[in-house]
Design a protein around this motif. Structure first.
Motif, PDB file in Angstrom:
ATOM      1  N   LEU A 191       0.836  -1.211   0.000  1.00 30.41           N
ATOM      2  CA  LEU A 191       0.000   0.000   0.000  1.00 30.41           C
ATOM      3  C   LEU A 191       0.864   1.251   0.000  1.00 30.41           C
ATOM      4  O   LEU A 191       0.582   2.221  -0.709  1.00 30.41           O
ATOM      5  CB  LEU A 191      -0.941   0.002   1.211  1.00 30.41           C
ATOM      6  CG  LEU A 191      -2.102  -0.991   1.150  1.00 30.41           C
ATOM      7  CD1 LEU A 191      -2.877  -0.992   2.467  1.00 30.41           C
ATOM      8  CD2 LEU A 191      -3.049  -0.647  -0.007  1.00 30.41           C
ATOM      9  N   SER A 192       1.925   1.226   0.794  1.00 30.83           N
ATOM     10  CA  SER A 192       2.832   2.385   0.857  1.00 30.83           C
ATOM     11  C   SER A 192       3.403   2.698  -0.525  1.00 30.83           C
ATOM     12  O   SER A 192       3.376   3.846  -0.988  1.00 30.83           O
ATOM     13  CB  SER A 192       3.959   2.088   1.858  1.00 30.83           C
ATOM     14  OG  SER A 192       5.066   2.919   1.647  1.00 30.83           O
ATOM     15  N   ALA A 193       3.915   1.669  -1.195  1.00 36.58           N
ATOM     16  CA  ALA A 193       4.535   1.904  -2.508  1.00 36.58           C
ATOM     17  C   ALA A 193       3.485   2.383  -3.514  1.00 36.58           C
ATOM     18  O   ALA A 193       3.754   3.274  -4.331  1.00 36.58           O
ATOM     19  CB  ALA A 193       5.204   0.621  -2.996  1.00 36.58           C
ATOM     20  N   LEU A 194       2.286   1.832  -3.446  1.00 33.84           N
ATOM     21  CA  LEU A 194       1.248   2.227  -4.407  1.00 33.84           C
ATOM     22  C   LEU A 194       0.788   3.665  -4.161  1.00 33.84           C
ATOM     23  O   LEU A 194       0.639   4.443  -5.108  1.00 33.84           O
ATOM     24  CB  LEU A 194       0.062   1.253  -4.339  1.00 33.84           C
ATOM     25  CG  LEU A 194       0.351  -0.169  -4.856  1.00 33.84           C
ATOM     26  CD1 LEU A 194      -0.826  -1.093  -4.578  1.00 33.84           C
ATOM     27  CD2 LEU A 194       0.681  -0.167  -6.355  1.00 33.84           C
ATOM     28  N   VAL A 195       0.572   4.040  -2.894  1.00 33.49           N
ATOM     29  CA  VAL A 195       0.076   5.415  -2.665  1.00 33.49           C
ATOM     30  C   VAL A 195       1.158   6.443  -2.991  1.00 33.49           C
ATOM     31  O   VAL A 195       0.853   7.546  -3.445  1.00 33.49           O
ATOM     32  CB  VAL A 195      -0.498   5.640  -1.236  1.00 33.49           C
ATOM     33  CG1 VAL A 195      -1.570   4.615  -0.909  1.00 33.49           C
ATOM     34  CG2 VAL A 195       0.560   5.701  -0.154  1.00 33.49           C
ATOM     35  N   GLY A 204      -4.890  11.145  -4.683  1.00 35.20           N
ATOM     36  CA  GLY A 204      -5.071  10.566  -3.350  1.00 35.20           C
ATOM     37  C   GLY A 204      -5.742   9.210  -3.487  1.00 35.20           C
ATOM     38  O   GLY A 204      -6.435   8.938  -4.470  1.00 35.20           O
ATOM     39  N   VAL A 205      -5.520   8.363  -2.492  1.00 39.83           N
ATOM     40  CA  VAL A 205      -5.973   6.976  -2.585  1.00 39.83           C
ATOM     41  C   VAL A 205      -6.691   6.570  -1.303  1.00 39.83           C
ATOM     42  O   VAL A 205      -6.226   6.891  -0.205  1.00 39.83           O
ATOM     43  CB  VAL A 205      -4.726   6.063  -2.787  1.00 39.83           C
ATOM     44  CG1 VAL A 205      -5.053   4.612  -2.479  1.00 39.83           C
ATOM     45  CG2 VAL A 205      -4.183   6.200  -4.208  1.00 39.83           C
ATOM     46  N   THR A 206      -7.822   5.873  -1.434  1.00 38.51           N
ATOM     47  CA  THR A 206      -8.476   5.232  -0.285  1.00 38.51           C
ATOM     48  C   THR A 206      -8.507   3.727  -0.527  1.00 38.51           C
ATOM     49  O   THR A 206      -9.111   3.285  -1.511  1.00 38.51           O
ATOM     50  CB  THR A 206      -9.934   5.726  -0.132  1.00 38.51           C
ATOM     51  OG1 THR A 206      -9.919   7.135  -0.018  1.00 38.51           O
ATOM     52  CG2 THR A 206     -10.591   5.116   1.101  1.00 38.51           C
ATOM     53  N   THR A 233      -3.284  11.611   1.806  1.00 40.98           N
ATOM     54  CA  THR A 233      -2.973  10.172   1.757  1.00 40.98           C
ATOM     55  C   THR A 233      -1.571   9.919   2.309  1.00 40.98           C
ATOM     56  O   THR A 233      -1.350   8.971   3.080  1.00 40.98           O
ATOM     57  CB  THR A 233      -3.071   9.658   0.303  1.00 40.98           C
ATOM     58  OG1 THR A 233      -4.391   9.905  -0.184  1.00 40.98           O
ATOM     59  CG2 THR A 233      -2.786   8.166   0.236  1.00 40.98           C
ATOM     60  N   LEU A 234      -0.634  10.770   1.929  1.00 38.24           N
ATOM     61  CA  LEU A 234       0.754  10.544   2.374  1.00 38.24           C
ATOM     62  C   LEU A 234       0.897  10.685   3.886  1.00 38.24           C
ATOM     63  O   LEU A 234       1.829  10.128   4.484  1.00 38.24           O
ATOM     64  CB  LEU A 234       1.711  11.522   1.660  1.00 38.24           C
ATOM     65  CG  LEU A 234       1.837  11.299   0.151  1.00 38.24           C
ATOM     66  CD1 LEU A 234       2.790  12.327  -0.459  1.00 38.24           C
ATOM     67  CD2 LEU A 234       2.321   9.882  -0.178  1.00 38.24           C
ATOM     68  N   ASP A 235      -0.037  11.415   4.528  1.00 41.01           N
ATOM     69  CA  ASP A 235       0.000  11.536   5.996  1.00 41.01           C
ATOM     70  C   ASP A 235      -0.194  10.189   6.690  1.00 41.01           C
ATOM     71  O   ASP A 235       0.063  10.065   7.889  1.00 41.01           O
ATOM     72  CB  ASP A 235      -1.103  12.494   6.485  1.00 41.01           C
ATOM     73  CG  ASP A 235      -0.735  13.938   6.217  1.00 41.01           C
ATOM     74  OD1 ASP A 235       0.459  14.209   5.938  1.00 41.01           O
ATOM     75  OD2 ASP A 235      -1.642  14.792   6.260  1.00 41.01           O
ATOM     76  N   ALA A 236      -0.710   9.208   5.958  1.00 40.36           N
ATOM     77  CA  ALA A 236      -0.949   7.891   6.576  1.00 40.36           C
ATOM     78  C   ALA A 236       0.283   6.990   6.519  1.00 40.36           C
ATOM     79  O   ALA A 236       0.219   5.823   6.893  1.00 40.36           O
ATOM     80  CB  ALA A 236      -2.118   7.201   5.892  1.00 40.36           C
TER      81      ALA A 236
END
Ligand SMILES: C[S@@+](CC[C@H](N)C(=O)[O-])C[C@H]1O[C@@H](n2cnc3c(N)ncnc32)[C@H](O)[C@@H]1O
Ligand SMILES: [Zn+2]
Length: 381
Positions: A191-195, A204-206, A233-236
């Motif tokens: 998920l990290s690499a994809l976002v 942004g991604v959910t 999104t990057l804040d996550a």
């Protein structure tokens, strides 16, 4: 040989039905993945009130995903570099009467996606990546050209979970670490690499629905084409520090790692730090419930798929899970029934849920010492 799946009939190479690679890839063990995909596509259109209409099966092989999507009302396209796959997918489309709504092209998936991005008549609402191994070589093209939803399968679980560290670092631009929650490490590294890839395109991604099964990780990502959404999104993203001795872990958000030198719980220095990983929810509970409701009994994996969704719906959003047997081994205490174990945590005032990763996986907001204090009486009884 003939197989039927999800209401469609396919010809597939006989070898491939044993899970052995045939001239064209078809893995019967991925039927659950495909059943869930069709249910997700339906739920996405209804729940998100999306006008998404086109679906790209970017590595189509026998055509099974694209044909099933077309049979469920999508305008589908299939791409594969393999000539035999393309002709088989076309034959299978004709056999199911969807040749008008499932167009198959022999091309490299990246070239096809960038070609469509410039062609507004072929806008790609949903892109599905199902390659051999890592999906990352296709991720840029998918985010640059998808309008609503990107679906991704990754089968390189050893790099993702840190068992093949260098390969994981190369593919995912993150440091995965081999822990007792290895499948979840894989989920959160992917998920990290994809976002981070999506963010490069101001997207942004959910994560709507994400899970790990024995040999793969699967995720469905809703896109929001705004730079501010990408920032949010990057804040996550952040890091996890993990004590190899007592299994204590700590998650910190931000772009910079602040690794623990020693474990605050047991004082040991064998502390691993992994990241950047995804720290927010990996699925949307209401969406997963909508997916469950859209699994018809006619699907080959209907019961398993519904039960799986129910587990996911109940799973807490904590970024890492514990394994009851691993903890009990560490404490030299006997493991007990998961229901009693989780009830003891809840009775002590903590949140607790099973986690879909295994029958002994669970999530809680208690830390490792708190888990022991809450459950020791029931483990010993
Ligand atoms: C894992 S199989 C896909 C399985 C299929 N989606 C299913 O559900 O049964 C991967 C496929 O990707 C194809 N492939 C490999 N590299 C590709 C590329 N660069 N572009 C498009 N297809 C590619 C292979 O020929 C193979 O058919
Ligand atoms: Zn420790």
């Amino acid at each position: 040989m003939r197989v039927s799946e999800g209401g469609v009939e396919l010809t597939v190479p006989a070898e491939s039905t044993d899970g052995v690679e045939g001239p064209v890839f078809y893995n019967p063990r991925q039927e659950l993945n495909r059943d869930l995909t069709i249910a997700v596509l339906g739920a996405f259109r209804e729940e998100r009130e999306s006008r998404a209409a086109t679906y790209l099966d970017a590595m189509t092989a026998s055509g099974v995903r694209g044909i099933r999507a077309a049979a469920n009302g999508w305008t589908a396209m299939g791409v594969d570099t393999d000539e035999r796959a393309v002709s088989l997918a076309r034959e299978n489309a004709a056999r199911n009467g969807v040749e008008e709504t499932f167009d198959v092209v022999q091309e490299d998936a990246n070239a096809f996606m960038y070609g469509c991005g410039r062609d507004m008549d072929r806008a790609l609402d949903v892109i599905d990546l199902d390659p051999y191994g890592t999906p990352m070589p296709f991720a840029d093209a998918a985010f640059a050209n998808a309008r609503n939803l990107v679906c991704v399968t990754a089968t390189d679980t050893a790099p993702l979970c840190g068992a093949h560290l260098q390969s994981g670092i190369r593919s995912y631009s993150a440091v995965p670490r081999n822990t007792d929650y290895h499948a979840e490490m894989g989920v959160r590294v992917l998920l990290s690499a994809l976002v981070r890839t999506a963010a490069r395109y101001d997207i942004g991604v959910t994560p709507l629905f994400t899970y790990a099964k024995s040999h793969y990780v699967r995720t469905f990502l809703e896109l929001d084409h705004r730079a501010t959404a990408a920032d949010a999104t990057l804040d996550a993203l952040g890091f996890v520090s993990h004590c190899e001795d007592c299994l204590y872990r700590e998650h910190t958000r931000g772009h910079f790692a602040d690794p623990l030198e020693t474990c605050p719980a047991c004082g040991a220095s064998r502390v691993l730090t992994a990241g950047p990983i995804w720290l927010d929810a990996s699925h949307d509970r209401a969406f997963v419930a909508a997916v469950r409701e859209r699994i018809p009994s006619s699907f080959g994996t209907a019961e398993r798929a519904r039960a799986f969704c129910s587990t996911l719906e109940a799973e807490l959003d904590e970024p890492t899970h514990y394994d009851q047997h691993r903890l009990c081994k560490e404490w030299t205490l006997p493991a007990n029934a998961m229901d009693d174990f989780l009830a003891a945590l809840r009775d002590a005032g903590y949140e607790a849920s099973p986690a879909h990763y295994s029958g002994t996986a669970f999530k809680t907001d208690a830390d490792v010492d708190e888990i022991r204090a809450a459950t020791e009486p029931v483990l010993e009884s």
